[in-house]
Design a protein around this motif. Structure first.
Motif, PDB file in Angstrom:
ATOM      1  N   ALA A   1      -5.752   3.430  -3.474  1.00 31.62           N
ATOM      2  CA  ALA A   1      -7.042   2.863  -3.869  1.00 31.62           C
ATOM      3  C   ALA A   1      -7.062   1.341  -3.709  1.00 31.62           C
ATOM      4  O   ALA A   1      -8.039   0.701  -4.073  1.00 31.62           O
ATOM      5  CB  ALA A   1      -7.355   3.246  -5.319  1.00 31.62           C
ATOM      6  N   GLY A   2      -5.977   0.768  -3.201  1.00 32.74           N
ATOM      7  CA  GLY A   2      -5.999  -0.659  -2.886  1.00 32.74           C
ATOM      8  C   GLY A   2      -5.201  -1.550  -3.812  1.00 32.74           C
ATOM      9  O   GLY A   2      -5.192  -2.760  -3.656  1.00 32.74           O
ATOM     10  N   SER A   3      -4.510  -0.970  -4.812  1.00 30.02           N
ATOM     11  CA  SER A   3      -3.722  -1.790  -5.723  1.00 30.02           C
ATOM     12  C   SER A   3      -2.326  -2.027  -5.161  1.00 30.02           C
ATOM     13  O   SER A   3      -1.881  -1.301  -4.275  1.00 30.02           O
ATOM     14  CB  SER A   3      -3.580  -1.104  -7.082  1.00 30.02           C
ATOM     15  N   ALA A   4      -1.675  -3.052  -5.695  1.00 28.15           N
ATOM     16  CA  ALA A   4      -0.283  -3.312  -5.327  1.00 28.15           C
ATOM     17  C   ALA A   4       0.607  -2.681  -6.389  1.00 28.15           C
ATOM     18  O   ALA A   4       0.402  -2.902  -7.579  1.00 28.15           O
ATOM     19  CB  ALA A   4      -0.035  -4.809  -5.269  1.00 28.15           C
ATOM     20  N   VAL A   5       1.576  -1.865  -5.948  1.00 25.48           N
ATOM     21  CA  VAL A   5       2.441  -1.175  -6.905  1.00 25.48           C
ATOM     22  C   VAL A   5       3.887  -1.558  -6.634  1.00 25.48           C
ATOM     23  O   VAL A   5       4.353  -1.501  -5.498  1.00 25.48           O
ATOM     24  CB  VAL A   5       2.277   0.364  -6.797  1.00 25.48           C
ATOM     25  N   LEU A   6       4.580  -1.986  -7.669  1.00 28.46           N
ATOM     26  CA  LEU A   6       5.999  -2.293  -7.551  1.00 28.46           C
ATOM     27  C   LEU A   6       6.754  -1.295  -8.413  1.00 28.46           C
ATOM     28  O   LEU A   6       6.517  -1.191  -9.610  1.00 28.46           O
ATOM     29  CB  LEU A   6       6.281  -3.715  -8.036  1.00 28.46           C
ATOM     30  N   VAL A   7       7.653  -0.531  -7.785  1.00 25.17           N
ATOM     31  CA  VAL A   7       8.419   0.478  -8.507  1.00 25.17           C
ATOM     32  C   VAL A   7       9.886   0.092  -8.478  1.00 25.17           C
ATOM     33  O   VAL A   7      10.462  -0.091  -7.412  1.00 25.17           O
ATOM     34  CB  VAL A   7       8.248   1.870  -7.852  1.00 25.17           C
ATOM     35  N   ILE A   8      10.478  -0.071  -9.646  1.00 28.25           N
ATOM     36  CA  ILE A   8      11.922  -0.305  -9.723  1.00 28.25           C
ATOM     37  C   ILE A   8      12.553   1.035 -10.058  1.00 28.25           C
ATOM     38  O   ILE A   8      12.150   1.671 -11.038  1.00 28.25           O
ATOM     39  CB  ILE A   8      12.252  -1.346 -10.810  1.00 28.25           C
ATOM     40  N   SER A   9      13.502   1.500  -9.247  1.00 26.59           N
ATOM     41  CA  SER A   9      14.032   2.840  -9.489  1.00 26.59           C
ATOM     42  C   SER A   9      15.469   2.945  -9.042  1.00 26.59           C
ATOM     43  O   SER A   9      15.913   2.235  -8.142  1.00 26.59           O
ATOM     44  CB  SER A   9      13.182   3.861  -8.733  1.00 26.59           C
ATOM     45  N   GLN A  10      16.213   3.855  -9.704  1.00 25.83           N
ATOM     46  CA  GLN A  10      17.578   4.145  -9.246  1.00 25.83           C
ATOM     47  C   GLN A  10      17.617   5.457  -8.499  1.00 25.83           C
ATOM     48  O   GLN A  10      18.662   5.872  -8.026  1.00 25.83           O
ATOM     49  CB  GLN A  10      18.521   4.257 -10.444  1.00 25.83           C
ATOM     50  N   ASP A  11      16.470   6.121  -8.448  1.00 24.31           N
ATOM     51  CA  ASP A  11      16.431   7.472  -7.915  1.00 24.31           C
ATOM     52  C   ASP A  11      15.951   7.424  -6.465  1.00 24.31           C
ATOM     53  O   ASP A  11      14.785   7.153  -6.186  1.00 24.31           O
ATOM     54  CB  ASP A  11      15.485   8.290  -8.798  1.00 24.31           C
ATOM     55  N   LEU A  12      16.859   7.671  -5.548  1.00 25.27           N
ATOM     56  CA  LEU A  12      16.504   7.525  -4.135  1.00 25.27           C
ATOM     57  C   LEU A  12      15.466   8.546  -3.703  1.00 25.27           C
ATOM     58  O   LEU A  12      14.609   8.260  -2.877  1.00 25.27           O
ATOM     59  CB  LEU A  12      17.763   7.654  -3.269  1.00 25.27           C
ATOM     60  N   ASP A  13      15.538   9.767  -4.269  1.00 30.86           N
ATOM     61  CA  ASP A  13      14.531  10.776  -3.924  1.00 30.86           C
ATOM     62  C   ASP A  13      13.149  10.224  -4.250  1.00 30.86           C
ATOM     63  O   ASP A  13      12.213  10.326  -3.470  1.00 30.86           O
ATOM     64  CB  ASP A  13      14.751  12.067  -4.735  1.00 30.86           C
ATOM     65  N   GLU A  14      13.066   9.637  -5.425  1.00 36.53           N
ATOM     66  CA  GLU A  14      11.787   9.095  -5.868  1.00 36.53           C
ATOM     67  C   GLU A  14      11.339   7.977  -4.939  1.00 36.53           C
ATOM     68  O   GLU A  14      10.180   7.913  -4.532  1.00 36.53           O
ATOM     69  CB  GLU A  14      11.959   8.563  -7.289  1.00 36.53           C
ATOM     70  N   ILE A  15      12.284   7.107  -4.602  1.00 38.02           N
ATOM     71  CA  ILE A  15      11.928   5.961  -3.768  1.00 38.02           C
ATOM     72  C   ILE A  15      11.371   6.425  -2.436  1.00 38.02           C
ATOM     73  O   ILE A  15      10.334   5.950  -1.987  1.00 38.02           O
ATOM     74  CB  ILE A  15      13.164   5.050  -3.599  1.00 38.02           C
ATOM     75  N   PHE A  16      12.038   7.400  -1.819  1.00 30.39           N
ATOM     76  CA  PHE A  16      11.533   7.861  -0.518  1.00 30.39           C
ATOM     77  C   PHE A  16      10.217   8.602  -0.655  1.00 30.39           C
ATOM     78  O   PHE A  16       9.437   8.664   0.280  1.00 30.39           O
ATOM     79  CB  PHE A  16      12.589   8.709   0.184  1.00 30.39           C
TER      80      PHE A  16
END
Lengths: 523, 365
Positions: A461-476
């Protein structure tokens, strides 16, 4: 039942109709399970499926309401963790119980019978750790060790008791892929010696890779007992969640917008001796993008979140930019007023106050940004409970938060449902910038996919999202761009499609892509 | 058989209302046993301890005089304790409030005006607040432990008062007694009703309790206090400052303790003496906890503890037992209230037979 009777024969540990009731709620409901000598047995299940309750009964922390536990065919009563250890059961908990200021050997000595000299313990621990491929320096201080090394202490501590059965609770959730591989080698060795392993995990790939058999729990009942290698990840997931897990779809991501969130040479000193300082962190998140920051726990993720959210503002106003305006010195509510939302890692006592109802926890994050809607009485600041309750209800409906009662305390919700509420609380405002730390840490598969989809949709929808994660499945699953944080330094961001897991693993270990050859054996 | 405490899924509303009453009943039973063992008629003893002081108008006034400062101080402390700031020095703030408020009637005794009393009350609040500001500053900026600093400042205040009334503020016409001059009529807090001694300090206490209750129950400030008390980190996430909360809660409770101090001096004693408080500031800590840190509960618990003071005096006269009985009852009450609070969060279950015992103890060890 006949099948189960058979399985019990020759098993190392078997449980028969084991039940634990809390009040009227059956956390474990007639569980049958049999672990053979020399097998790696997976225990799969969502959060709240009853895994921890079951394991606690096996380790003598909780007393069963009814049912039997059989050790080598004999019924036993396990009244305490000590009794479990004497029987030959060792346990490695998900959350380590280590004193950071003490050395490895001292930490191990604390769990041993008194009267054994530290030198002897060091020696035994060193021998044991070498023979299982778990290199460990007994003289090192725990504070200086990585999470993977800390886990080794816990494993060695369990092994020193010479257990026949080792229970591992979510062991790989904090490890890099390389560290996880090492752990699997160790498990194979334990298995070859005829020891059994009860392996609790969410991660289906791992279970398929190393486990001989799997027992799946859902809502306190056994929903499947199978050979995981004969199953597909989705068939296992189906047993776990009861229906097909929705796949996160990142299709149709919108075009890149303006830079909405930026860090320019962001540095911050460590606030405590055990914290990490941020060193010259630069990042840019455009509208329509999900930037994921990978990294092993304790490499500056929380510190980065604190600086970006404004919970701990930094000295240099220009170091953090929201919608191209300097905000480094502003507090969290000033940044919220500029359209950003924040989801911290720790649910209890940070993102939410466990003892307070959900409606109060809504006010927690939005008392200033939604002042007009939620507060009346001018300067008196009277909380308008009706408006807050309505918004709470709306969020719970949108995010499918399952709860008991209209407005229960946050602490009574399962991890996944509380996390859905916490994420929903921010999404409800349609933030133009969202910073999330560990969005699905300890969250069941169904809730995790719901949350990830919401993050992807927000970016679309046009927002900027920053995700900090240790879970590679999630990151991909969610990222369009990926950067890696290591010891407070952030790598460059790479498009998600250009990065492989191996490359990320190397970056997590502190190596720059392209230089891996020289340092592969350094670890 | 064993007794199991089982955590309730939800806080029991029934028991959160009834547990203080159960505690009261248990206290009475334990008290009856105690009197019986002392060789007194338990029924008569309890009557003269808890009922007799309530049967006469003058003793009801005494009850209000003793309950007033207890409630006023405890209400302020409840805000401190709910926000996780452990002000133990209300006794000192009470004394400093009394001293600051007494500047006008002692030093400027010639000034006669209807403004004197309101100014005295304001100065009293200011004195208490400033004195509480010392531990607040030390905690907020130097990270010292407010329990120690606020407690130790109590002795500073007590000795300062002692020095004042023996030295610079001693009544020149007072035959060298360690007392200040008695307050002029303008400086005396009037009685509430004509029937007895009880002064407006009790009304202040009730007003303060209602206002603080409204604040805690309905406003964002009350929410902020609750959140910061439960989790400083969650408070920071909400944008609340725990440092500002240290100042707010300490200054508020100091001001209320100071108001209690000047009300006591102006309403009941009408001059300063070396000792002006029978330990109100410390007993108020018990009042705050018996009232569950809820201002309305504190009104009730303040009355109960004031009654134990009166009952102790009465029992001394009519039964000839030591006034230490007061302390015993206060202790019993605190003990039973805290134990009965367990019922709010836990169910008690008698387990007659251990289920796991029925399993053969085969393989163990």
């Amino acid at each position: 039942m006949a099948v189960h009777e058979q399985a019990v024969d020759g098993s190392l540990l078997a449980v028969d109709k084991l039940t634990k009731v809390f009040g009227t709620f059956a956390a474990c409901d007639h569980i049958d399970l049999a672990i053979k000598p020399g097998e790696i047995h997976a225990l799969l299940g969502e959060n709240g499926a009853g895994k921890s309750t079951l394991v606690k009964m096996l380790f003598g922390v909780l007393a069963p309401t009814s049912g039997r536990i059989l050790w080598q065919g004999e019924p036993v009563r396990i009244s305490s963790p000590n009794a479990a250890r004497k029987l030959g059961i060792g346990m490695v908990f998900q959350h380590f119980s280590l004193f950071e200021a003490l050395t490895v050997a001292e930490n191990i000595a604390l769990s041993m019978a008194p009267g054994i000299s530290l030198a002897k313990i060091s020696e035994e621990a060193a021998t044991l750790s070498r023979s299982y491929g778990l290199p460990l320096d007994p003289k090192a201080h725990v504070a200086d060790l990585s999470v993977g090394e800390r886990q080794r202490i816990e494993i060695v501590r369990a092994l020193l008791q010479n257990p026949r059965l080792i229970i591992l609770d979510e062991p790989t959730s904090v490890l890099t892929p390389q560290e996880a591989d090492r752990l699997f080698d160790t498990l194979a060795k334990l298995k070859a010696e005829g020891r059994s392993v009860l392996y609790i995990s969410h991660r289906l790939e791992e279970v398929q890779r190393i486990c001989d058999r799997a027992t799946v729990l859902r809502h306190g009942k056994v929903t499947g007992a199978c050979d995981p290698r004969q199953e597909t990840p989705s068939s296992l997931a189906r047993m776990m969640v009861g229906s097909d897990v929705a796949h996160v779809s990142a299709e149709g991501t919108s075009a890149r917008g303006d830079v909405l969130l930026e860090a320019r040479h962001l540095s911050a000193a460590a606030r405590t001796p055990f914290a990490v300082s941020l060193k010259d962190v630069c990042l840019k998140v455009h509208g329509g993008e999900v930037l994921a920051i990978a990294g092993v726990a304790g490499n500056g993720q929380s510190e980065l979140f604190d600086a970006l959210s404004g919970e701990y503002p930094v000295a240099d106003a220009n170091a953090v930019q929201l919608r191209q305006k300097p905000v480094g010195t502003l507090g969290i509510n000033a940044r919220r007023l500029m359209g950003s939302g924040f989801v911290p890692e720790e649910r209890h006592g940070h993102a939410a106050v466990s003892a307070l109802p959900l409606s109060d926890n809504l006010v927690l994050a939005r008392s200033v940004s939604d002042r007009k809607a939620f507060l009346g009485g001018g300067r008196l600041g009277i909380i308008r409970q009706d408006a807050v309750k309505r918004a709470t209800k709306r969020i719970c409906e949108v995010m499918d938060v399952r709860k008991s009662g209209e407005d229960p305390p946050a602490g009574s919700l399962s991890g996944g449902n509380l996390q859905k509420f916490i994420v929903g609380r921010e999404l409800d405002r349609q933030p133009s910038v969202l910073v999330v730390n560990q969005p699905t840490w300890g969250v069941d598969a169904g809730a995790a996919s719901r949350i990830r989809q919401a993050l992807v949709d927000l970016a679309k929808a046009g927002s900027a999202v920053l995700v900090i994660s240790q879970d590679l499945d999630e990151i991909f699953e969610v990222a369009t761009e990926i950067a890696v944080i290591n010891e407070g330094r952030l790598s460059d961001a790479y498009p998600a499609k250009d990065l492989s897991r191996e490359k990320i693993g190397l970056l997590m270990g502190g190596m720059q892509v392209g230089k891996q050859a020289e340092s592969l054996d350094a670890h | 058989m064993r007794i199991e405490l089982e955590k309730r899924p939800k806080v029991s509303v029934l028991f959160s209302i009834f547990s203080p009453f159960i505690a009261l009943a248990l206290t009475l039973i334990a008290g009856a046993i105690m009197f019986f063992l002392l060789g007194k008629d338990p029924g008569y003893a309890l009557y003269s301890f808890f009922i007799e002081p309530l049967t006469e108008v003058w003793s009801l006034h005494e009850l209000a005089i003793k309950a007033g400062p207890l409630i006023l101080i405890a209400v302020g402390l409840s805000v401190c304790y709910r926000s996780n700031n452990w002000n133990i020095g209300a006794e000192g703030q009470f004394i400093m409030g009394a001293i600051a408020g007494s500047i006008l009637p002692v030093v400027f005794y010639e000034w006669q005006s209807p403004l004197v009393l309101p100014l005295m009350l304001l100065l009293g609040m200011l004195g208490g607040a400033l004195f509480a500001g010392i531990p607040a500053f030390l905690k907020a900026h130097l990270n010292t432990n407010e329990i120690l600093t606020s407690l130790m400042l109590v002795y500073v205040a007590q000795l300062f008062l002692d020095w004042l009334v023996r030295g610079p503020w001693r009544n020149p016409g007072g035959l060298n007694f360690p007392e200040t001059r008695t307050f002029a009529a303008d400086a005396i807090l009037p009685e509430m009703v004509a029937s007895g001694r009880a002064h407006w300090g009790f009304a202040f206490a009730i007003i303060a309790a209602v206002l603080i209750w409204l604040m805690m129950r309905f406003t964002l400030k009350g929410f902020e206090i609750t959140v910061l008390g439960q989790s400083e980190r969650a408070g920071r996430f909400a944008g609340f400052s725990s440092r500002k909360m240290i100042w707010f809660s300490m200054l508020l409770s100091g001001a209320l303790a100071g108001l209690a101090g000047i009300s006591e001096v102006s309403g009941a004693i009408q001059q300063l003496r070396p000792v002006i408080s029978p330990g109100y500031g410390f007993t108020a800590i018990i009042v705050a906890f018996l009232g569950r840190l809820n201002p309305l509960g504190i009104v009730a618990s303040g009355l109960v503890l004031a009654l134990t003071y009166l009952g102790g005096e009465a029992a001394q006269l009519s039964l000839g037992v030591s006034d230490k009985v007061t302390r015993v009852f206060q202790g019993l009450l605190l003990f039973f209230v805290l134990s009965c609070d367990t019922l709010i969060h836990y169910k008690i279950r008698m387990v007659w037979a251990d289920l796991t015992d029925t399993v053969k103890d085969g393989g163990a060890n």
